[in-house]
Design an enzyme around this catalytic site. Sequence first.
Site, PDB file in Angstrom:
ATOM      1  N   HIS A  10       0.819  -1.119   0.101  1.00  0.00           N
ATOM      2  CA  HIS A  10      -0.144  -0.064   0.253  1.00  0.00           C
ATOM      3  C   HIS A  10       0.814   1.426  -0.117  1.00  0.00           C
ATOM      4  CE1 HIS A  10      -2.645   2.772   2.491  1.00  0.00           C
ATOM      5  NE2 HIS A  10      -3.044   2.777   1.153  1.00  0.00           N
ATOM      6  N   GLU A  33       0.395  -0.740  -4.639  1.00  0.00           N
ATOM      7  CA  GLU A  33      -0.664   0.322  -5.197  1.00  0.00           C
ATOM      8  C   GLU A  33       0.243   1.675  -4.926  1.00  0.00           C
ATOM      9  OE1 GLU A  33      -3.940   2.898  -3.011  1.00  0.00           O
ATOM     10  OE2 GLU A  33      -1.767   2.488  -2.374  1.00  0.00           O
ATOM     11  N   ASP A  55      -0.103   5.928  -5.416  1.00  0.00           N
ATOM     12  CA  ASP A  55      -1.115   6.847  -5.620  1.00  0.00           C
ATOM     13  C   ASP A  55      -0.874   8.204  -6.762  1.00  0.00           C
ATOM     14  OD1 ASP A  55      -2.840   6.247  -3.268  1.00  0.00           O
ATOM     15  OD2 ASP A  55      -0.620   6.561  -2.291  1.00  0.00           O
ATOM     16  N   HIS A 110       0.328  10.673  -1.896  1.00  0.00           N
ATOM     17  CA  HIS A 110      -0.933  10.469  -1.257  1.00  0.00           C
ATOM     18  C   HIS A 110      -1.387  11.829  -0.511  1.00  0.00           C
ATOM     19  CE1 HIS A 110      -4.003   9.107   1.537  1.00  0.00           C
ATOM     20  NE2 HIS A 110      -3.867   7.808   0.945  1.00  0.00           N
ATOM     21  N   ASP A 148      -4.070   4.178  -8.059  1.00  0.00           N
ATOM     22  CA  ASP A 148      -5.212   4.605  -7.107  1.00  0.00           C
ATOM     23  C   ASP A 148      -5.118   6.202  -7.634  1.00  0.00           C
ATOM     24  OD1 ASP A 148      -6.727   5.883  -5.349  1.00  0.00           O
ATOM     25  OD2 ASP A 148      -5.929   5.027  -3.424  1.00  0.00           O
TER      26      ASP A 148
END
EC number: 4.6.1.-
Length: 274
Positions: free
Chosen positions: A5, A25, A27, A41, A85
């Site tokens: 993440h 993942e 961002d 993020h 994301d």
Amino acid sequence: WIMGHMVNEIYQIDEFVDLGANSIETDITFDENAVAEYSYHGVPCDCRRWCHKWEYVNDFLNALRRATTPGDSKYRRELVLVVFDLKTGDLSSSTANKGGKLFAQKLLQHYWNGGNNGGRAYIIISIPDIDHYAFISGFRNALKEAGHEELLEKVGYDFSGNDDLNSIRNALHKAGVKDKEHVWQSDGITNCILRGLSRVREAVRNRDSSNGYINKVYYWTIEKYVSVRDALDAGVDGIMTNEPDVIVNVLNEKAYKQRFRLANYDDNPWETYQ
């Protein structure tokens, strides 16, 4: 799939793969012209994580390409899936199409190397807002217009806002994505808050039904052993986590060793296992 993440700085690619992730993942934020600008993020983010790591998107994509290109000195064989994301909150429903088109062009240039022996990972475009479905249409059309429709074989789709599943299905249809056409369905919340598994179970039932729209289900963001076991018991295909080694440990437990294994490049992420 063990999905690392918030991997937003280049060094974190190796860090998370070393901990056992076979997926990451990242961002993506956009400027006022709908151009993908940073892998970033920002606050708030997960508990026990630093929210401010970033790279320029082009630099991150170039590094990601190297990490997923066989023969490159930076190649990591285990890394087979990347979730972008997409922080589309600053886009409107009208600029979402443009954002998708420009992001596809960026991926084509910096990740897929113009379609010539680029990175090999499967890609999931994850969008928080179902009203931004045009991002997907723009993305798909841009690859077709560039003469690289074949790269769509490597691309899947996810709406991550925990919306009603039928609303998500309708948004996918509006974007031109058919039922079970590379659809991952996420469910989850920040690791600071506990969330039940009722919607996960609903998504798993949809995945396993003959008239569902979902290929795979993943749950985010967990690292407590009990939460990981509960998610696996619910039948998820992927778990997004800040601590990949915890998921590795659970998968090695007797109860799970026979039922699950880590996905590799030969496992098609768009196929639903019966």
